[in-house]
Enzyme design. Sequence first.
Site, short mmCIF file in Angstrom:
data_model
loop_
_atom_site.label_atom_id
_atom_site.label_comp_id
_atom_site.label_asym_id
_atom_site.label_seq_id
_atom_site.Cartn_x
_atom_site.Cartn_y
_atom_site.Cartn_z
N VAL A 244 0.83 -1.21 0.00
CA VAL A 244 0.00 0.00 0.00
C VAL A 244 0.87 1.26 0.00
O VAL A 244 0.57 2.23 -0.71
CB VAL A 244 -1.00 0.00 1.18
CG1 VAL A 244 -1.82 1.28 1.19
CG2 VAL A 244 -1.92 -1.21 1.11
N CYS A 245 1.95 1.26 0.74
CA CYS A 245 2.83 2.42 0.79
C CYS A 245 3.45 2.70 -0.57
O CYS A 245 3.58 3.85 -0.99
CB CYS A 245 3.93 2.23 1.83
SG CYS A 245 3.30 2.11 3.51
N THR A 246 3.83 1.64 -1.27
CA THR A 246 4.40 1.81 -2.60
C THR A 246 3.36 2.41 -3.53
O THR A 246 3.65 3.36 -4.27
CB THR A 246 4.93 0.46 -3.14
OG1 THR A 246 5.95 -0.01 -2.25
CG2 THR A 246 5.49 0.61 -4.54
N MET B 110 2.93 6.24 -2.45
CA MET B 110 4.03 7.12 -2.82
C MET B 110 4.17 7.23 -4.34
O MET B 110 4.47 8.30 -4.86
CB MET B 110 5.34 6.66 -2.18
CG MET B 110 5.39 6.81 -0.67
SD MET B 110 5.25 8.53 -0.13
CE MET B 110 3.65 8.50 0.66
#
Length: 159
Positions: free
Chosen positions: A53-55, A58
């Site tokens: 999810v962070c990838t 960002m």
Amino acid sequence: MASTPDLGVPAPDFTLPGIVLSGTEVERRDFTLSAHRGKPIVLAFYPGDDTPVCTKQMCAYNNELEKFADIGAEVWGISPQDLDSHEKFAQRHGLQQPLLADPAKTVIQQYGVGLKALGLKRSVFLVDAEGVLRWKHVATLGLKFQSVDTLTAQIAALA
């Protein structure tokens, strides 16, 4: 756990080390929130480099950096990983926005988004050009993130 800062008050100031990728070159330097007055800043707290999810989050922000720039705003990603991790993450995905390292979780605690065993809650804070906190979203589970359209609409509403 500390609570998140209230809207309408000065955003907690901080200085953190960070990286900025420009082409293939990486610059390491300190980022101080109060030194960037005059333009809105999106503070995007994310749990971890190279997590699914962070990838997505960002990369979504990176792919639309021009939309932020068009309204005079910057996006800073903040997570507890160190600069080496941020550098690899930025290079792997071509991330051009600053990625700030908060391994001691000092700023994470200042903004009230820390979690004891899990690191932090996925959160976004919008700081206006005068350094006042104008909008925030703190996720309960962190499986979704705020879209570029939502963030740019919030920034545009400040004008």
